[in-house]
Design a protein around this motif. Sequence first.
Motif, mmCIF file in Angstrom:
data_model
loop_
_atom_site.group_PDB
_atom_site.id
_atom_site.type_symbol
_atom_site.label_atom_id
_atom_site.label_comp_id
_atom_site.label_asym_id
_atom_site.label_seq_id
_atom_site.Cartn_x
_atom_site.Cartn_y
_atom_site.Cartn_z
ATOM 1 N N PHE A 65 -12.289 -0.177 10.210
ATOM 2 C CA PHE A 65 -12.930 0.447 9.057
ATOM 3 C C PHE A 65 -11.862 0.796 8.033
ATOM 4 O O PHE A 65 -10.655 0.710 8.307
ATOM 5 C CB PHE A 65 -13.706 1.701 9.469
ATOM 6 C CG PHE A 65 -12.854 2.751 10.143
ATOM 7 C CD1 PHE A 65 -12.334 3.818 9.428
ATOM 8 C CD2 PHE A 65 -12.588 2.672 11.500
ATOM 9 C CE1 PHE A 65 -11.552 4.788 10.051
ATOM 10 C CE2 PHE A 65 -11.798 3.621 12.130
ATOM 11 C CZ PHE A 65 -11.290 4.687 11.407
ATOM 12 N N LEU A 67 -10.881 3.463 4.442
ATOM 13 C CA LEU A 67 -11.182 4.647 3.645
ATOM 14 C C LEU A 67 -11.350 4.220 2.203
ATOM 15 O O LEU A 67 -10.550 3.455 1.675
ATOM 16 C CB LEU A 67 -10.049 5.668 3.768
ATOM 17 C CG LEU A 67 -9.868 6.274 5.154
ATOM 18 C CD1 LEU A 67 -8.613 7.124 5.190
ATOM 19 C CD2 LEU A 67 -11.068 7.088 5.567
ATOM 20 N N ASN A 68 -12.397 4.709 1.566
ATOM 21 C CA ASN A 68 -12.698 4.349 0.191
ATOM 22 C C ASN A 68 -11.879 5.219 -0.751
ATOM 23 O O ASN A 68 -12.263 6.339 -1.085
ATOM 24 C CB ASN A 68 -14.197 4.528 -0.077
ATOM 25 C CG ASN A 68 -14.590 4.025 -1.450
ATOM 26 O OD1 ASN A 68 -13.814 3.365 -2.118
ATOM 27 N ND2 ASN A 68 -15.802 4.340 -1.859
ATOM 28 N N TYR A 94 -4.501 9.457 1.172
ATOM 29 C CA TYR A 94 -4.955 9.849 2.500
ATOM 30 C C TYR A 94 -3.826 9.688 3.513
ATOM 31 O O TYR A 94 -3.110 8.718 3.533
ATOM 32 C CB TYR A 94 -6.137 8.994 2.938
ATOM 33 C CG TYR A 94 -7.352 9.123 2.069
ATOM 34 C CD1 TYR A 94 -7.829 10.368 1.719
ATOM 35 C CD2 TYR A 94 -8.010 7.994 1.602
ATOM 36 C CE1 TYR A 94 -8.941 10.500 0.925
ATOM 37 C CE2 TYR A 94 -9.128 8.105 0.811
ATOM 38 C CZ TYR A 94 -9.595 9.360 0.471
ATOM 39 O OH TYR A 94 -10.699 9.486 -0.313
ATOM 40 N N VAL A 96 -3.431 8.729 6.885
ATOM 41 C CA VAL A 96 -4.241 8.084 7.922
ATOM 42 C C VAL A 96 -3.845 8.544 9.321
ATOM 43 O O VAL A 96 -4.687 8.583 10.222
ATOM 44 C CB VAL A 96 -4.154 6.547 7.808
ATOM 45 C CG1 VAL A 96 -4.813 6.064 6.553
ATOM 46 C CG2 VAL A 96 -2.725 6.063 7.888
ATOM 47 N N TYR A 189 -3.360 1.340 12.393
ATOM 48 C CA TYR A 189 -3.705 0.939 11.030
ATOM 49 C C TYR A 189 -2.622 0.027 10.484
ATOM 50 O O TYR A 189 -1.469 0.045 10.930
ATOM 51 C CB TYR A 189 -3.887 2.153 10.117
ATOM 52 C CG TYR A 189 -2.636 3.004 9.951
ATOM 53 C CD1 TYR A 189 -1.721 2.732 8.940
ATOM 54 C CD2 TYR A 189 -2.387 4.063 10.803
ATOM 55 C CE1 TYR A 189 -0.574 3.495 8.792
ATOM 56 C CE2 TYR A 189 -1.246 4.836 10.658
ATOM 57 C CZ TYR A 189 -0.348 4.551 9.647
ATOM 58 O OH TYR A 189 0.788 5.312 9.502
ATOM 59 N N TYR A 216 -17.376 6.076 15.827
ATOM 60 C CA TYR A 216 -17.324 5.794 14.392
ATOM 61 C C TYR A 216 -18.427 6.545 13.652
ATOM 62 O O TYR A 216 -18.194 7.114 12.577
ATOM 63 C CB TYR A 216 -17.462 4.291 14.142
ATOM 64 C CG TYR A 216 -17.682 3.966 12.679
ATOM 65 C CD1 TYR A 216 -16.631 3.963 11.774
ATOM 66 C CD2 TYR A 216 -18.969 3.695 12.205
ATOM 67 C CE1 TYR A 216 -16.837 3.697 10.435
ATOM 68 C CE2 TYR A 216 -19.181 3.425 10.867
ATOM 69 C CZ TYR A 216 -18.112 3.428 9.983
ATOM 70 O OH TYR A 216 -18.331 3.178 8.652
ATOM 71 N N ASN A 220 -17.749 9.199 10.741
ATOM 72 C CA ASN A 220 -18.340 8.929 9.436
ATOM 73 C C ASN A 220 -19.240 10.081 8.994
ATOM 74 O O ASN A 220 -19.150 10.557 7.859
ATOM 75 C CB ASN A 220 -19.133 7.626 9.504
ATOM 76 C CG ASN A 220 -19.598 7.169 8.131
ATOM 77 O OD1 ASN A 220 -18.979 7.481 7.124
ATOM 78 N ND2 ASN A 220 -20.692 6.438 8.098
ATOM 79 N N ILE A 310 -15.893 6.569 4.421
ATOM 80 C CA ILE A 310 -15.474 5.607 5.430
ATOM 81 C C ILE A 310 -16.414 4.408 5.394
ATOM 82 O O ILE A 310 -17.627 4.576 5.407
ATOM 83 C CB ILE A 310 -15.476 6.244 6.821
ATOM 84 C CG1 ILE A 310 -14.494 7.417 6.860
ATOM 85 C CG2 ILE A 310 -15.123 5.226 7.879
ATOM 86 C CD1 ILE A 310 -14.456 8.126 8.187
ATOM 87 N N GLN A 311 -15.854 3.228 5.362
ATOM 88 C CA GLN A 311 -16.657 2.009 5.289
ATOM 89 C C GLN A 311 -16.336 1.106 6.475
ATOM 90 O O GLN A 311 -15.174 0.763 6.712
ATOM 91 C CB GLN A 311 -16.396 1.268 3.975
ATOM 92 C CG GLN A 311 -16.846 2.043 2.751
ATOM 93 C CD GLN A 311 -16.594 1.297 1.460
ATOM 94 O OE1 GLN A 311 -15.808 0.359 1.432
ATOM 95 N NE2 GLN A 311 -17.253 1.720 0.396
#
Length: 355
Positions: A65, A67-68, A94, A96, A189, A216, A220, A310-311
């Motif tokens: 996923f 982060l926007n 961010y 992470v 990541y 998740y 989210n 979160i996408q």
Amino acid sequence: MEPTKGQQKYVDEITLDEVISASADVIRWIKSNILGLGLSCLLTLGVVLFWYTQQEDHYVAELSFMLNDDNNPQISGMAGVLSQFGIAPSGGKYNVDKLLEIARSKRIIESTLLNEVKIANRNSTLANHFINIHKMDDTWVDKRPDLESYLLDSNNVKTSDGQFVLKSLINKIVGTKQNRSNALLTSDYGNTDYIMSFYMKSLSDSLSILFVNELYDEVNSFFVEKSVERSQKVHDLIVAERDSLTKLISDSALKAAQIKDRSTGLVKNQNNVQAALLESKLVGYQAALQQITENLGRAEYALKTNAPLIQLLDAPSYPISPQKPSILKYVLLGLVLGIVSYLIIIFGLKVIKRV
């Protein structure tokens, strides 16, 4: 031959002849002990390979996923979330590492474990599926025999027994902050794209997939809830103010109508003044209501445009191939153990002879 001028002879200097001589001695020793070394390596290799065949298959489910982060107002919402954990993001970026640590927090893992899922036609919490599949009660049966076949749910999770079981599960899944080397759940990541991933390893492919998906969803939901929390509070305050003003307008209009009805056919200046005052207030109330309605529209727009931070990119799916450590690794381990064991035996025999 004496050293020439400018040259210096070192007592501890190792010459090429000495290296060749030592290598020859090692080769002669190996030749003379080849049978013993071979037997020792075969024995340890057999033991290691047998242990390898007894290892259960593990299934790893991966979920990725992102982060926007588009330099929009959502960043301030995320900063508020991080500040609750004592994390201060620098420069609006961010962190992470900290976010992944939050995903491994007791709060998030506990919520995930208490979610009910279906595995092998059995509905139960993820916690109970873990206990059954990984035989977790075997790890605490010596200390707590009363907890054999213990089932964890939202009703008993706050009890002392529930907390003991929950802590054992969390330590098994995410490890401790001091040691996460054997944790079933790991995360990582990309160094350039910052695409984040969860990796869940368990003895069941369904357990791995369902757990990582539920985790998740919990992460989210948590960030979405916290990111819109302030906007939601403002929205609720405006709604309450609008409802209160609407009722006030309704009551004032009704009261003005009642005054006019009582004054029909009569000339009463007092009633006329009261009605005029109420109508004047109604105009002010209606103007205020119009302003509040506009503010409510902006608040609703803020809620709708504050998209999840979160996408999801890739979710795990069936089938998942079982994983085992490389057999080459175990073969090398067996050979090394065989050589070391033989050297220890030779050393021990020489010591015994000299005693």
